[in-house]
Design a protein around this motif. Structure first.
Motif, PDB file in Angstrom:
ATOM      1  N   THR A 258       0.833  -1.196   0.000  1.00 50.39           N
ATOM      2  CA  THR A 258       0.000   0.000   0.000  1.00 50.39           C
ATOM      3  C   THR A 258       0.872   1.252   0.000  1.00 50.39           C
ATOM      4  O   THR A 258       0.617   2.199  -0.755  1.00 50.39           O
ATOM      5  N   LEU A 259       1.899   1.237   0.832  1.00 45.98           N
ATOM      6  CA  LEU A 259       2.787   2.397   0.903  1.00 45.98           C
ATOM      7  C   LEU A 259       3.450   2.647  -0.448  1.00 45.98           C
ATOM      8  O   LEU A 259       3.478   3.775  -0.954  1.00 45.98           O
ATOM      9  N   PHE A 260       3.957   1.569  -1.035  1.00 50.47           N
ATOM     10  CA  PHE A 260       4.612   1.695  -2.337  1.00 50.47           C
ATOM     11  C   PHE A 260       3.652   2.286  -3.369  1.00 50.47           C
ATOM     12  O   PHE A 260       3.982   3.228  -4.094  1.00 50.47           O
ATOM     13  N   ILE A 261       2.452   1.735  -3.416  1.00 50.24           N
ATOM     14  CA  ILE A 261       1.472   2.197  -4.403  1.00 50.24           C
ATOM     15  C   ILE A 261       1.094   3.652  -4.149  1.00 50.24           C
ATOM     16  O   ILE A 261       1.005   4.467  -5.067  1.00 50.24           O
ATOM     17  N   PHE A 262       0.891   3.966  -2.890  1.00 50.97           N
ATOM     18  CA  PHE A 262       0.494   5.320  -2.519  1.00 50.97           C
ATOM     19  C   PHE A 262       1.521   6.342  -3.015  1.00 50.97           C
ATOM     20  O   PHE A 262       1.180   7.337  -3.659  1.00 50.97           O
TER      21      PHE A 262
END
Lengths: 318, 288
Positions: free
Chosen positions: A230-234
């Protein structure tokens, strides 16, 4: 660093290099040389040169640049058009993060099970991702058309009156966001699906035995364990969204010389679009370069946040 | 699948609901494409019929014929130009990016890590930031309106080529060291080892990356927009954007939609043939 088996150990002890080792160094440089040269010439130098240009009053024709120090930056702060572009871009970024990212997570969660024709459905969501932005933006000019567009046609079926997506300043950014969700949701969906696949099934089995509901499983198992993805995508989505350019340009360009693609009342102006227009339509290369520096600074901040958080959150399993 | 009735009872209505939602979403995703194809086959009058006609009463192929034969739009040439650019970029990736990837993965030389960090750093630097200085540089090189500008930077790892290097490096690093040791014993030189022993080992990665580079090059718009302004050198994306400069054409929706179809068809065909590679690329990109 692992020691290379090629290194002749006795020579290494004596502090000499074997011929083979010398050859390896030479070939090493020869192998990476072309690419390093390309990167220095086409990215390294332009980066520095961009800073340099940004301190000049410099026309795109390139004649008689005049050094003005931070003049372009002072002009930026007081330029309502640039501030508006900055605001629009931020609205776009927030819109994508708020709607597109959660939607892609939802789709990934729904797809994370055996479904009849699941693969074909998944491909459908991914299809817009691979398509040419220019071409699909042209299609969306037609989809978003006030009187004849299919979006308004479908909204009309549920009783919503026509919206002037491309002509009403209020609706310009929402229109671009809707199109961009359509274009990009499949991308993050596939990343999320890969992330979900990495969560060991035993956690869910244990929760099932404990009688936890699906919602509770999602909140307590899926979300925490998915947080690196999620962090990466965000953050990557945020970086990509700050660079929005083509959609605005194609959706809002009219067929006149003065048309800038910035939409009604500049409601669709974005940082990159404004910098492009400044440089290539209005000829102020120095001013445009200063805008590029601001965008660069934004991207650097996001990247450093990413690196900091990644150290804390992401665990690379061997 | 277990046949536990209680589980079935609990899951069924929810599954059906999920399925309906996903199918409805898929319809939403496909609608613009269908609308585009349908509009591209209509005449200018019937396009404004409301409610929309999904299947044209009379199919007009002439819109496509116009794009291929008119003096203003020269799509055969755009296709040719784009194909040249795409092929040479893929070729450039094969040669230069894979050499660099191998160097970074398997050869040991001073400053290797620093140089690799430089390569990775370019991934955060989009072309949008560099538009102005690059334009000046291209003009200085006299590369404006040449294919050189469209091909050479990307082939040498600039503008996102670092991704190919990064990915190929991962593949090379995963290969067993014995391969090179055996080659060395047989007396193979380093380049020989690379070309005839190591390269064949990463064929699958090449297939996936070739498609990745194909997609990026075919869809590229920003870079050609900056360095190409001679219609003889236009690529497909510029050809489609040409509509923006022509008032009559811009309201000729059937023609506009036909041009968009022309821009999308090749990439969609490649996608449907090789879709597993597309997904694979994407997932790999998430692991960097």
């Amino acid at each position: 660093m692992n020691m290379d088996t090629r290194i002749n150990s006795t020579n290494a002890l004596r502090g000499q290099m074997s011929p083979r080792r010398k050859l390896e160094i030479a070939w090493g440089f020869a192998f990476v040389g072309p690419v390093i040269l390309g990167i220095l010439v086409f990215m390294g130098f332009p980066t520095l040169y961009g800073f340099f240009i940004s301190t000049f009053k410099w026309s795109i024709i390139g004649k008689n640049p005049e050094f003005i120090g931070l003049g372009n930056y002072l002009r930026l702060i007081n330029d309502p058009q640039f501030l508006k572009a900055l605001k629009n871009t931020t609205v776009y970024v927030v819109g994508i993060l708020l709607f597109s990212v959660p939607l892609s997570l939802l789709l990934a969660a729904l797809f994370n099970r055996k479904l009849p024709f699941g693969e074909i459905l998944k491909i459908t969501y991914y299809l817009p991702v691979i398509t040419m932005m220019v071409a699909v933006s042209m299609v969306w000019r037609w989809v978003l058309s006030t009187e004849y567009g299919i979006l308004n046609y479908f909204l009309g079926l549920v009783g919503i009156p026509n919206i002037a997506w491309l002509n009403d300043p209020k609706w310009a950014m929402p229109g671009i966001i809707i199109m961009s969700i359509w274009k990009g949701v499949g991308f993050n969906m596939v990343l999320f699906i890969a992330g979900l696949k990495n969560i060991p099934a035993m956690y869910y089995e244990a929760a099932e035995i404990d009688g936890a509901s699906s919602l509770r499983q999602f909140l307590r198992i899926t979300l925490p364990l998915l947080s690196p993805t999620t962090l990466f995508i965000f953050l990557t989505t945020m970086m990509n969204s700050f660079q929005i350019f083509e959609q605005a340009m194609i959706l809002f360009s009219g067929a006149t010389e003065e048309s800038t693609g910035a939409g009604p009342d500049n409601a669709a102006n974005t940082i990159v679009l404004y910098l492009y227009n400044n440089a290539f339509k209005w000829g102020s290369a120095g001013y445009a370069a200063a805008q590029a520096v601001i965008l660069f600074a934004i991207l650097i901040v996001i990247t450093s946040v990413q690196m900091k958080l990644q150290k804390r959150w992401v665990h690379y399993d061997a | 699948m277990t046949l536990d009735m209680s589980v079935l009872k609990k899951i069924r209505p929810l599954s059906v609901l999920i399925y309906i939602v996903l199918v409805a979403g898929a319809v939403f995703m496909l609608t613009p494409f269908l609308w585009m194809i349908s509009s591209s086959l209509k005449d200018v009058e019937s396009i404004f019929i409301f409610p929309p006609q999904w299947i044209p009463k009379e199919i007009i192929w002439d819109n496509y014929a116009q794009l291929f034969t008119s003096s203003y739009y020269d799509f055969p040439r755009y296709y040719l130009n784009t194909s040249i650019v795409v092929l040479l970029r893929v070729g450039g990736m094969f040669v230069f990016c894979s050499m660099a990837a191998y160097g970074f993965a398997r050869l040991d030389f001073p400053m290797k890590n620093v140089l690799f960090m430089v390569v990775l750093a370019t991934l955060m630097l989009p072309i949008q930031v560099l538009m102005v200085p690059l334009y000046f540089e291209m003009r200085f090189f006299k590369w404006i309106n040449t294919f050189r500008a469209l091909i050479i930077p990307q082939s040498l790892g600039a503008f996102g080529g670092a991704f190919s290097i990064f990915l190929l490096r991962q593949y090379f690093m995963a290969l067993p060291k014995d391969l090179e040791n055996a080659a060395e014993i047989d007396g193979c030189s380093i380049p020989r080892t690379f070309f005839s022993v190591m390269l064949p080992q990463v064929r699958m990665a090449y297939a996936a990356l070739a498609i990745f580079v194909f997609q990026g090059s075919w869809n590229d718009y920003v870079w050609p927009l900056i360095v190409i302004n001679n219609p003889k050198k236009y690529v497909v994306s510029l050809g489609i954007a040409l509509f923006l400069s022509d008032r009559a054409a811009l309201t000729n929706w059937p023609l506009l939609m036909a041009s968009s179809v022309l821009g999308l068809v090749p990439i969609i065909i490649v996608f449907l043939l090789f879709q597993k590679y597309f997904m694979q690329n994407l997932v790999m990109s998430g692991m960097k």
